[in-house]
Design a protein around this motif. Structure first.
Motif, PDB file in Angstrom:
ATOM      1  N   VAL A 220      15.176  10.540  46.238  1.00  0.00           N
ATOM      2  CA  VAL A 220      15.579   9.650  45.140  1.00  0.00           C
ATOM      3  C   VAL A 220      16.879   8.926  45.506  1.00  0.00           C
ATOM      4  O   VAL A 220      17.083   7.770  45.142  1.00  0.00           O
ATOM      5  N   LEU A 221      17.750   9.601  46.240  1.00  0.00           N
ATOM      6  CA  LEU A 221      18.995   9.015  46.748  1.00  0.00           C
ATOM      7  C   LEU A 221      19.029   9.168  48.267  1.00  0.00           C
ATOM      8  O   LEU A 221      18.411  10.069  48.822  1.00  0.00           O
ATOM      9  N   THR A 222      19.751   8.270  48.930  1.00  0.00           N
ATOM     10  CA  THR A 222      20.110   8.514  50.329  1.00  0.00           C
ATOM     11  C   THR A 222      21.624   8.698  50.411  1.00  0.00           C
ATOM     12  O   THR A 222      22.362   8.188  49.569  1.00  0.00           O
ATOM     13  N   ARG A 223      22.046   9.456  51.421  1.00  0.00           N
ATOM     14  CA  ARG A 223      23.473   9.669  51.649  1.00  0.00           C
ATOM     15  C   ARG A 223      23.869   8.835  52.866  1.00  0.00           C
ATOM     16  O   ARG A 223      23.277   8.962  53.933  1.00  0.00           O
ATOM     17  N   GLU A 224      24.861   7.956  52.672  1.00  0.00           N
ATOM     18  CA  GLU A 224      25.273   7.049  53.755  1.00  0.00           C
ATOM     19  C   GLU A 224      26.791   7.086  53.905  1.00  0.00           C
ATOM     20  O   GLU A 224      27.497   7.288  52.919  1.00  0.00           O
ATOM     21  N   PRO A 225      27.307   6.837  55.095  1.00  0.00           N
ATOM     22  CA  PRO A 225      28.763   6.699  55.224  1.00  0.00           C
ATOM     23  C   PRO A 225      29.214   5.451  54.472  1.00  0.00           C
ATOM     24  O   PRO A 225      28.535   4.422  54.522  1.00  0.00           O
ATOM     25  N   ALA A 226      30.336   5.540  53.764  1.00  0.00           N
ATOM     26  CA  ALA A 226      30.837   4.385  53.013  1.00  0.00           C
ATOM     27  C   ALA A 226      31.192   3.254  53.976  1.00  0.00           C
ATOM     28  O   ALA A 226      31.776   3.491  55.037  1.00  0.00           O
ATOM     29  N   ALA A 227      30.859   2.034  53.588  1.00  0.00           N
ATOM     30  CA  ALA A 227      31.103   0.877  54.459  1.00  0.00           C
ATOM     31  C   ALA A 227      32.600   0.701  54.724  1.00  0.00           C
ATOM     32  O   ALA A 227      33.015   0.369  55.834  1.00  0.00           O
ATOM     33  N   ASP A 228      33.427   0.963  53.708  1.00  0.00           N
ATOM     34  CA  ASP A 228      34.863   0.696  53.848  1.00  0.00           C
ATOM     35  C   ASP A 228      35.636   1.890  54.389  1.00  0.00           C
ATOM     36  O   ASP A 228      36.804   1.748  54.764  1.00  0.00           O
ATOM     37  N   ASP A 229      35.024   3.072  54.404  1.00  0.00           N
ATOM     38  CA  ASP A 229      35.715   4.252  54.926  1.00  0.00           C
ATOM     39  C   ASP A 229      34.682   5.338  55.250  1.00  0.00           C
ATOM     40  O   ASP A 229      34.284   6.099  54.369  1.00  0.00           O
ATOM     41  N   PRO A 230      34.266   5.405  56.502  1.00  0.00           N
ATOM     42  CA  PRO A 230      33.156   6.284  56.875  1.00  0.00           C
ATOM     43  C   PRO A 230      33.455   7.771  56.689  1.00  0.00           C
ATOM     44  O   PRO A 230      32.549   8.591  56.829  1.00  0.00           O
ATOM     45  N   ARG A 231      34.714   8.109  56.351  1.00  0.00           N
ATOM     46  CA  ARG A 231      34.982   9.515  56.045  1.00  0.00           C
ATOM     47  C   ARG A 231      34.327   9.918  54.727  1.00  0.00           C
ATOM     48  O   ARG A 231      34.101  11.096  54.474  1.00  0.00           O
ATOM     49  N   PHE A 232      34.067   8.937  53.869  1.00  0.00           N
ATOM     50  CA  PHE A 232      33.410   9.222  52.591  1.00  0.00           C
ATOM     51  C   PHE A 232      31.907   8.968  52.683  1.00  0.00           C
ATOM     52  O   PHE A 232      31.474   8.081  53.412  1.00  0.00           O
ATOM     53  N   SER A 233      31.160   9.777  51.912  1.00  0.00           N
ATOM     54  CA  SER A 233      29.724   9.518  51.784  1.00  0.00           C
ATOM     55  C   SER A 233      29.471   8.697  50.537  1.00  0.00           C
ATOM     56  O   SER A 233      30.204   8.793  49.555  1.00  0.00           O
ATOM     57  N   GLU A 234      28.412   7.908  50.586  1.00  0.00           N
ATOM     58  CA  GLU A 234      27.965   7.219  49.381  1.00  0.00           C
ATOM     59  C   GLU A 234      26.509   7.581  49.119  1.00  0.00           C
ATOM     60  O   GLU A 234      25.729   7.782  50.057  1.00  0.00           O
TER      61      GLU A 234
END
Lengths: 171, 171
Positions: free
Chosen positions: A65-79
């Motif tokens: 239902v969701l995917t987990r991706e590295p944040a575009a502006d800071d890859p230390r965070f997941s989105e």
């Protein structure tokens, strides 16, 4: 595991969920449809315990239902981003929201209404003959304050509209 | 409290529920829409533990989705009957069912399809502009076996159709 009561939220969907079960997952999907992507954003906006949120997010990723991706502006965070399967829950959420509006109203009208962007008209979930109607997708609609919106709900919807506009300007 | 997995039921609604939460309540409502009224009927057809069923039925009565009435043919038994609020969950169940059909199919097509009694046409839950379409209520539709129906599903639907016909003949 004791769960927080949904009943006091200014949200007919949440009130409906209070009647019919343990639905953090759909609340997370709702929040993702509003544009929330970060763990802390879900945590703050839903008022959900961090350990419960972790469990539910992992499960929603696991079932696609969701995917987990590295944040575009800071890859230390997941989105956490809705997949097509997740976006397709819109009619489920809309049906629950509408039911909550109808049966769990506190006499002050719906807190929010779903409206078609192109026309500004309110939309309704309903069971129709397939040949009729023209289904609307997530891109076609926006959530606006209803007559029963509290100031907190209005603030949140305004904030979401700003985020949405920013995302559009970025894109 | 450990719950039974919904995933192995021949029902797209149940499969959808396996993804998104703890939904015995909606499963009970679904069963009530099929005409089940007695405790033992819910217990047997849902495969739910008696103590869990008791809790959920009490809750559904408490929130006004079901009423508890003495059985017409034997007042020693209680019957659980959908209220208007409960019947109005049809679009929610239909939306979940449709989502399950679309995203949790095992390649053999939907186990059941909701069809309009008057025309025999399949109906769809969708988000439409209010001015369009003509919503269908519980009285207007029937659940028929789909291409993915197992023999058990077919047997149950046939049994439900018999009960429905009997109820109509009585009424």
């Amino acid at each position: 595991m004791k769960r927080t009561s949904f009943a006091d939220m200014n949200c007919s969907l949440a009130r409906a969920l209070e009647d019919v079960g343990e639905w953090w997952s759909l609340m997370i999907v709702r929040e993702a449809m509003y544009g929330t992507r970060r763990f802390d954003g879900f945590c703050e906006r839903l008022g959900i315990a961090r350990n419960v949120l972790t469990t539910r997010l992992n499960r929603l990723v696991e079932v696609g239902v969701l995917t987990r991706e590295p944040a575009a502006d800071d890859p230390r965070f997941s989105e956490y981003v809705l997949t097509a399967k997740g976006r397709d829950l819109l009619p489920v959420l809309a049906a629950l929201l509408h039911w909550g509006d109808r049966w769990r109203s506190r006499g002050d009208g719906p807190p929010v209404v779903i409206t078609e962007i192109a026309t500004g008209r309110e939309v309704q979930p309903m069971l129709v003959r397939t040949v009729e109607g023209d289904p609307l997708d997530l891109e076609d609609v926006v959530v606006a304050p209803g007559p029963g919106a509290t100031s907190q709900t209005r603030d949140r919807l305004a904030e979401r509209a700003r985020r949405r506009d920013e995302a559009t300007a970025d894109g």
